[in-house]
Design an enzyme around this catalytic site. Structure first.
Site, PDB file in Angstrom:
ATOM      1  N   GLY A 208       0.835  -1.209   0.000  1.00  0.00           N
ATOM      2  CA  GLY A 208       0.000   0.000   0.000  1.00  0.00           C
ATOM      3  C   GLY A 208       0.860   1.246   0.000  1.00  0.00           C
ATOM      4  N   ASN A 209       0.277   2.381   0.298  1.00  0.00           N
ATOM      5  CA  ASN A 209       1.054   3.623   0.389  1.00  0.00           C
ATOM      6  C   ASN A 209       0.374   4.577   1.367  1.00  0.00           C
ATOM      7  OD1 ASN A 209      -0.871   5.374  -1.154  1.00  0.00           O
ATOM      8  ND2 ASN A 209      -0.408   3.845  -2.740  1.00  0.00           N
ATOM      9  N   HIS A 210       0.979   5.736   1.567  1.00  0.00           N
ATOM     10  CA  HIS A 210       0.536   6.649   2.628  1.00  0.00           C
ATOM     11  C   HIS A 210      -0.636   7.558   2.251  1.00  0.00           C
ATOM     12  CE1 HIS A 210       3.605   5.573   5.417  1.00  0.00           C
ATOM     13  NE2 HIS A 210       4.579   5.856   4.566  1.00  0.00           N
ATOM     14  N   ALA A 276      -3.546   7.408  -5.391  1.00  0.00           N
ATOM     15  CA  ALA A 276      -2.163   6.943  -5.454  1.00  0.00           C
ATOM     16  C   ALA A 276      -2.233   5.441  -5.721  1.00  0.00           C
ATOM     17  CB  ALA A 276      -1.448   7.230  -4.146  1.00  0.00           C
TER      18      ALA A 276
END
Ligand code: CTP
Length: 405
Positions: A208-210, A276
């Protein structure tokens, strides 16, 4: 100077020392052409006199739902107004509004109001930062009410920090902006992708990402406020949004986001890709939890679909696409290449170099680069205002209506 000609505004004043600024606020509303009906909580009359406000607003001020000679119908007031503004808003009245308590003329009118409601909190630092205040602000936002951000500086207690009521000029220009843009996207359908994606490694882990989804949600709320019908495809985010014109579809993976976007895009006038999206996903997610054994573990990754590029290829005349670029080097040149490659009309460039910009912040600092090489750069601002700048630019390049008044 904001134009509020003929607008009917209810100004609710609650018991904070910032109530002294309500006189200037009333004066500025009147100067901008609005009709102002002032409502006060009994507590606020200790900070500023109803006589001052009735003189400035040229109308009687109501401090009670009932008085000896009349019943001040909160239902009628709620229907009469084009906008309701509660400024200053104390922690106490905020909590009541967040929980449907209606024990005075302001809270009762709030529950009856069908018009947009703006609230400008004012309280001391620790009250403002208390989790219950944050939760109540979030609840009002979810009801579709508009937060007018507090300022930072010296507070009445002598503490220095956040909690100061926004300046009257800023409140008046927020309303001016709202009415100027109100119906400018009426009849338009806009697709927005937002948040991160989670690509499963096994049943309990993911890549995943922030990203939080804040920017995309701000865009969805601003577009809906301007009258657009919004389809928001949101990856796994802790945030939510609620508006009668926002259809929220939650997804997990890039594949699901792609599918959701593909199915609604043909009926849309524009798509804004703020998500994102993970560029790669594990080729074969394990069916069972991967056990720890070997010293090293390699994962085979395969490329995800590029949603922006795919929809950019499919778009037909009259459809517009807007993307984001987060670059760490050669920012502008890279962003322009991305715009070209994905056949976008506009790209929003942000860099992580700026303090307060990008992931997890409530603010962002962007430049807007257009296909026709026009460029506009903005200072650091709340994401809702960044969303307004992006939609202004889209409306201009698409030659859609820009001004509602
Ligand atoms: N995007 C998308 N689908 C993807 C990847 C990106 O829709 N699979 C969109 C993003 O939402 C954003 C824009 O494309 O609007 C640019 O995203 P970015 O990650 O910067 O672009 P990439 O093509 O992944 O380029 P990079 O090599 O810089 O990661």
């Amino acid at each position: 100077m904001a134009n509020l000609q003929g607008k009917r505004i209810i100004l609710g004043i609650t018991g904070s020392i910032a109530a002294y600024k309500a006189a200037m606020l009333t004066r500025l509303f009147i100067k901008a052409g609005a009709e102002v009906q002032v409502l006060m909580t009994p507590g606020s009359t200790q900070f500023i006199s109803p006589l001052t406000l009735s003189t400035l607003s040229k109308r009687p001020v109501y401090t009670q739902v009932t008085s000896e000679e009349s019943w001040n119908s909160h239902v009628e007031l709620g229907l009469w107004a084009d906008a309701m503004v509660v400024a200053p808003l104390t922690a106490n009245t905020l909590a009541k509004m967040a929980h449907g308590i209606c024990d005075n003329i302001i809270t009762a009118t709030y529950l009856s109001a069908r018009c947009p409601v703006f609230f400008a909190p004012a309280m001391d630092l620790d009250m403002w930062t208390h989790p219950s205040t944050a939760e109540n602000v979030e609840r009002l936002r979810l009801f579709g009410n508009y937060l007018i951000e507090v300022g930072t500086g010296e507070l009445a207690s002598g503490l220095v920090g956040a909690g100061r009521m926004a300046e009257p000029e800023a409140i008046v220009s927020t309303l001016g902006r709202y009415f100027r843009k109100a119906d400018t996207l009426h009849g338009r359908r806009i697709l927005i992708t937002a948040g991160p994606t989670h690509e499963p490694i096994d049943p309990v882990r993911f890549i995943g990402n922030h990203s939080t989804g804040k920017m995309g949600i701000a865009l969805a709320e601003e577009a809906a406020a301007r009258g657009a019908q919004v389809h928001l495809v949101l990856g796994p985010s802790a945030l939510a949004t609620q508006h009668p014109r926002i259809e929220l579809q939650r997804v997990q993976t890039a594949g699901e986001m792609h599918e959701a976007a593909l199915s609604v895009f043909p009926g849309c006038d524009a798509a804004i890709f703020s998500a994102a999206v993970a560029d790669y996903r594990p080729a074969q997610p394990a069916e069972q939890k991967i056990k720890k054994s070997a010293e090293a573990l390699s994962l085979d990754l395969v490329k995800n679909p590029d949603i922006a590029a795919d929809l950019g290829q499919r778009k037909t005349a009259g459809q517009y696409t807007v993307g984001f670029a987060l670059e760490t080097q050669d920012a502008e040149a890279n962003a322009l290449r991305k715009l070209e490659r994905k056949n976008m009309d506009l790209i929003v460039l942000n860099t992580l170099e700026d303090e307060g910009a990008g992931f997890q912040h409530d603010t962002n600092k962007v430049s807007l680069l257009r296909k026709d090489n026009k460029k506009r750069s903005f200072e650091l601002k709340p994401k809702r205002e960044v969303a307004a700048d992006i939609l202004d630019e889209l409306q201009e390049l698409a030659a859609w209506k820009k001004d509602g008044l």
